[in-house]
Design an enzyme around this catalytic site. Structure first.
Site, PDB file in Angstrom:
ATOM      1  N   ASP A  17      36.137  41.363  53.204  1.00 41.95           N
ATOM      2  CA  ASP A  17      37.305  42.220  52.986  1.00 41.95           C
ATOM      3  C   ASP A  17      38.252  42.202  54.187  1.00 41.95           C
ATOM      4  O   ASP A  17      37.811  42.050  55.321  1.00 41.95           O
ATOM      5  CB  ASP A  17      36.817  43.655  52.707  1.00 41.95           C
ATOM      6  CG  ASP A  17      37.897  44.508  52.070  1.00 41.95           C
ATOM      7  OD1 ASP A  17      38.878  43.945  51.542  1.00 41.95           O
ATOM      8  OD2 ASP A  17      37.762  45.744  52.099  1.00 41.95           O
ATOM      9  N   ASN A  19      41.473  40.397  54.204  1.00 45.20           N
ATOM     10  CA  ASN A  19      42.401  39.256  54.300  1.00 45.20           C
ATOM     11  C   ASN A  19      43.856  39.724  54.304  1.00 45.20           C
ATOM     12  O   ASN A  19      44.682  39.236  55.078  1.00 45.20           O
ATOM     13  CB  ASN A  19      42.224  38.313  53.101  1.00 45.20           C
ATOM     14  CG  ASN A  19      40.909  37.573  53.133  1.00 45.20           C
ATOM     15  OD1 ASN A  19      40.183  37.643  54.130  1.00 45.20           O
ATOM     16  ND2 ASN A  19      40.589  36.871  52.060  1.00 45.20           N
ATOM     17  N   TRP A  22      44.820  41.551  57.516  1.00 47.68           N
ATOM     18  CA  TRP A  22      44.877  40.582  58.616  1.00 47.68           C
ATOM     19  C   TRP A  22      46.254  39.917  58.639  1.00 47.68           C
ATOM     20  O   TRP A  22      46.867  39.760  59.687  1.00 47.68           O
ATOM     21  CB  TRP A  22      43.781  39.527  58.412  1.00 47.68           C
ATOM     22  CG  TRP A  22      43.710  38.478  59.488  1.00 47.68           C
ATOM     23  CD1 TRP A  22      42.971  38.516  60.627  1.00 47.68           C
ATOM     24  CD2 TRP A  22      44.428  37.226  59.512  1.00 47.68           C
ATOM     25  NE1 TRP A  22      43.165  37.374  61.368  1.00 47.68           N
ATOM     26  CE2 TRP A  22      44.056  36.567  60.707  1.00 47.68           C
ATOM     27  CE3 TRP A  22      45.334  36.609  58.652  1.00 47.68           C
ATOM     28  CZ2 TRP A  22      44.566  35.321  61.051  1.00 47.68           C
ATOM     29  CZ3 TRP A  22      45.844  35.361  59.003  1.00 47.68           C
ATOM     30  CH2 TRP A  22      45.463  34.725  60.195  1.00 47.68           C
ATOM     31  N   THR A  63      35.729  42.425  39.417  1.00 49.12           N
ATOM     32  CA  THR A  63      36.312  42.669  38.093  1.00 49.12           C
ATOM     33  C   THR A  63      37.522  43.600  38.188  1.00 49.12           C
ATOM     34  O   THR A  63      38.331  43.645  37.276  1.00 49.12           O
ATOM     35  CB  THR A  63      35.259  43.288  37.146  1.00 49.12           C
ATOM     36  OG1 THR A  63      34.545  44.317  37.857  1.00 49.12           O
ATOM     37  CG2 THR A  63      34.264  42.252  36.664  1.00 49.12           C
ATOM     38  N   GLU A  64      37.635  44.312  39.313  1.00 50.83           N
ATOM     39  CA  GLU A  64      38.786  45.201  39.507  1.00 50.83           C
ATOM     40  C   GLU A  64      39.969  44.470  40.158  1.00 50.83           C
ATOM     41  O   GLU A  64      41.089  44.978  40.166  1.00 50.83           O
ATOM     42  CB  GLU A  64      38.395  46.397  40.384  1.00 50.83           C
ATOM     43  CG  GLU A  64      37.486  47.411  39.699  1.00 50.83           C
ATOM     44  CD  GLU A  64      36.037  46.916  39.566  1.00 50.83           C
ATOM     45  OE1 GLU A  64      35.529  46.311  40.526  1.00 50.83           O
ATOM     46  OE2 GLU A  64      35.441  47.100  38.493  1.00 50.83           O
ATOM     47  N   ASN A  65      39.692  43.278  40.729  1.00 49.49           N
ATOM     48  CA  ASN A  65      40.774  42.554  41.407  1.00 49.49           C
ATOM     49  C   ASN A  65      41.833  42.004  40.433  1.00 49.49           C
ATOM     50  O   ASN A  65      42.905  41.562  40.861  1.00 49.49           O
ATOM     51  CB  ASN A  65      40.218  41.414  42.282  1.00 49.49           C
ATOM     52  CG  ASN A  65      39.518  41.909  43.532  1.00 49.49           C
ATOM     53  OD1 ASN A  65      38.576  41.298  44.021  1.00 49.49           O
ATOM     54  ND2 ASN A  65      39.973  43.032  44.084  1.00 49.49           N
ATOM     55  N   TRP A  66      41.566  42.073  39.112  1.00 45.57           N
ATOM     56  CA  TRP A  66      42.588  41.657  38.134  1.00 45.57           C
ATOM     57  C   TRP A  66      43.807  42.569  38.198  1.00 45.57           C
ATOM     58  O   TRP A  66      44.878  42.222  37.691  1.00 45.57           O
ATOM     59  CB  TRP A  66      42.028  41.697  36.706  1.00 45.57           C
ATOM     60  CG  TRP A  66      40.980  40.667  36.435  1.00 45.57           C
ATOM     61  CD1 TRP A  66      39.643  40.888  36.353  1.00 45.57           C
ATOM     62  CD2 TRP A  66      41.166  39.262  36.202  1.00 45.57           C
ATOM     63  NE1 TRP A  66      38.975  39.703  36.093  1.00 45.57           N
ATOM     64  CE2 TRP A  66      39.884  38.699  35.989  1.00 45.57           C
ATOM     65  CE3 TRP A  66      42.290  38.422  36.163  1.00 45.57           C
ATOM     66  CZ2 TRP A  66      39.693  37.344  35.740  1.00 45.57           C
ATOM     67  CZ3 TRP A  66      42.089  37.072  35.918  1.00 45.57           C
ATOM     68  CH2 TRP A  66      40.813  36.548  35.704  1.00 45.57           C
ATOM     69  N   SER A 193      32.174  49.189  46.550  1.00 41.59           N
ATOM     70  CA  SER A 193      33.156  48.603  45.628  1.00 41.59           C
ATOM     71  C   SER A 193      32.517  47.799  44.485  1.00 41.59           C
ATOM     72  O   SER A 193      32.903  46.662  44.218  1.00 41.59           O
ATOM     73  CB  SER A 193      34.170  47.732  46.384  1.00 41.59           C
ATOM     74  OG  SER A 193      34.885  48.510  47.321  1.00 41.59           O
TER      75      SER A 193
HETATM   76  C1  IPE Z   1      36.009  44.156  47.332  1.00 38.71           C
HETATM   77  O1  IPE Z   1      37.176  44.286  48.060  1.00 38.71           O
HETATM   78  C2  IPE Z   1      36.037  42.899  46.541  1.00 38.71           C
HETATM   79  C3  IPE Z   1      35.994  41.644  47.285  1.00 38.71           C
HETATM   80  C4  IPE Z   1      35.824  41.502  48.573  1.00 38.71           C
HETATM   81  C5  IPE Z   1      36.100  40.472  46.478  1.00 38.71           C
HETATM   82  P1  IPE Z   1      38.427  45.119  47.527  1.00 38.71           P
HETATM   83  O2  IPE Z   1      39.451  45.021  48.593  1.00 38.71           O
HETATM   84  O3  IPE Z   1      38.803  44.682  46.180  1.00 38.71           O
HETATM   85  O4  IPE Z   1      37.824  46.590  47.435  1.00 38.71           O
HETATM   86  P2  IPE Z   1      38.540  48.013  47.508  1.00 38.71           P
HETATM   87  O5  IPE Z   1      39.629  48.004  46.480  1.00 38.71           O
HETATM   88  O6  IPE Z   1      39.086  48.174  48.882  1.00 38.71           O
HETATM   89  O7  IPE Z   1      37.444  48.986  47.218  1.00 38.71           O
HETATM   90  C1  IPE Z   2      39.866  39.856  50.573  1.00 35.33           C
HETATM   91  O1  IPE Z   2      40.469  40.909  51.214  1.00 35.33           O
HETATM   92  C2  IPE Z   2      38.996  40.267  49.453  1.00 35.33           C
HETATM   93  C3  IPE Z   2      39.464  39.869  48.109  1.00 35.33           C
HETATM   94  C4  IPE Z   2      39.521  40.736  47.139  1.00 35.33           C
HETATM   95  C5  IPE Z   2      39.799  38.485  47.842  1.00 35.33           C
HETATM   96  P1  IPE Z   2      41.609  41.794  50.540  1.00 35.33           P
HETATM   97  O2  IPE Z   2      42.542  40.932  49.779  1.00 35.33           O
HETATM   98  O3  IPE Z   2      40.997  42.909  49.788  1.00 35.33           O
HETATM   99  O4  IPE Z   2      42.335  42.341  51.839  1.00 35.33           O
HETATM  100  P2  IPE Z   2      42.777  43.829  52.138  1.00 35.33           P
HETATM  101  O5  IPE Z   2      41.577  44.688  51.892  1.00 35.33           O
HETATM  102  O6  IPE Z   2      43.888  44.124  51.209  1.00 35.33           O
HETATM  103  O7  IPE Z   2      43.182  43.813  53.560  1.00 35.33           O
HETATM  104 MG    MG Z   3      40.335  44.751  50.303  1.00 36.41          MG
END
Ligand code: IPE
Ligand code: IPE
Ligand code: MG
Length: 244
Positions: A17, A19, A22, A63-66, A193
């Protein structure tokens, strides 16, 4: 930093988490953070193999990243595709068995093909298992396992009274893998998460502040050392306390 092999975690899981933050911190688009993060993935895999980790599970897409912007989703899908295109040879060379957990049937077909091929090409490997959680959600996994049990009951091969932890586990996405020993979540967030809720039951949790693209080999070693210092009791009491 040198790693002592005694008491090594067998299964390490990582929520990669940070990216986006950063990149934002540097005034760059989030996508640059994801690209940088991918470089770390490659490095971490090699280091984990060398350290003697048996199973490495990486959370790459939930599954929530959609719910993220379309262009970010596309970039994450394409990054996995590109990674698989470029690295199957490397995975084979390192004797790594690759697999994906999650609802892969909902992924674009180009990616499903690449995942299938990578799994096929590495399935005979006997070294580290590299598990990528992609379109993965732990609640969904538990629901899918419950459906699996229900199907067996319907088929007459299972009676409800025989559904216990051991039976239920066989219906999880990667039934043969051991529980997680060490969970690392980067970026300072203190939450799970929806990751591996079943398998994390007795995992040791470690939350470094660094964003994922800054997480280096030394940080992994630090996490392992911290794990080796912890006392796991699994509900019991310490061995040296047993006579008191
Ligand atoms: C968890 O990170 C999922 C992955 C690293 C793939 P998220 O950034 O999606 O989680 P939340 O929204 O901060 O809980
Ligand atoms: C990578 O970090 C995890 C993924 C879901 C690919 P994020 O994209 O969640 O980065 P932050 O949490 O918004 O900084
Ligand atoms: Mg994140």
């Amino acid at each position: 930093m040198k790693i002592v092999k005694k008491g090594l975690p067998e299964h390490v899981a990582v929520i990669m988490d940070g990216n986006g933050r950063w990149a934002r911190q540097r005034g760059l688009p989030r996508t640059v953070g994801h690209r940088q993060g991918m470089k770390r993935v490659k490095e971490l895999i090699e280091t984990a193999v060398k350290a003697g980790i048996k199973v490495l599970t990486l959370f790459a897409f939930s599954t929530e990243n959609w719910s993220r912007p379309k262009r970010e989703i596309v970039l994450l899908m394409n990054s996995l595709g590109a990674y698989l295109d470029r690295n199957i040879g490397e995975l084979k060379k390192n004797d790594i068995r690759f697999r994906v957990i999650g609802r892969t049937e909902q992924l674009p077909s180009f990616l499903r093909v690449k995942i299938k091929s990578a799994q096929e090409h590495t399935k005979a490997n006997a070294g580290m298992a590299l598990v990528l959680a992609f379109n993965y959600g732990a609640r969904q996994e538990i629901v899918d396992a419950a459906r699996g049990c229900a199907r067996s009951v319907q088929a007459g091969t299972l009676v409800p009274e025989d559904i216990d932890e051991e039976e239920f586990r066989t219906h999880l996405y990667a039934a043969d893998l051991p529980d997680v020993d060490l969970l690392i979540r980067t970026s300072g967030e203190l939450r799970i998460s929806n990751f591996l809720l079943w398998q994390l039951s007795y995992a040791e949790l470690y939350f470094p502040k660094k964003y994922w693209p800054d997480f280096c080999n030394e940080d992994l070693f630090r996490a392992i050392k911290e794990f080796q210092r912890r006392k796991r009791r699994f509900g019991g009491i310490d061995v040296d306390e047993k006579n008191n």
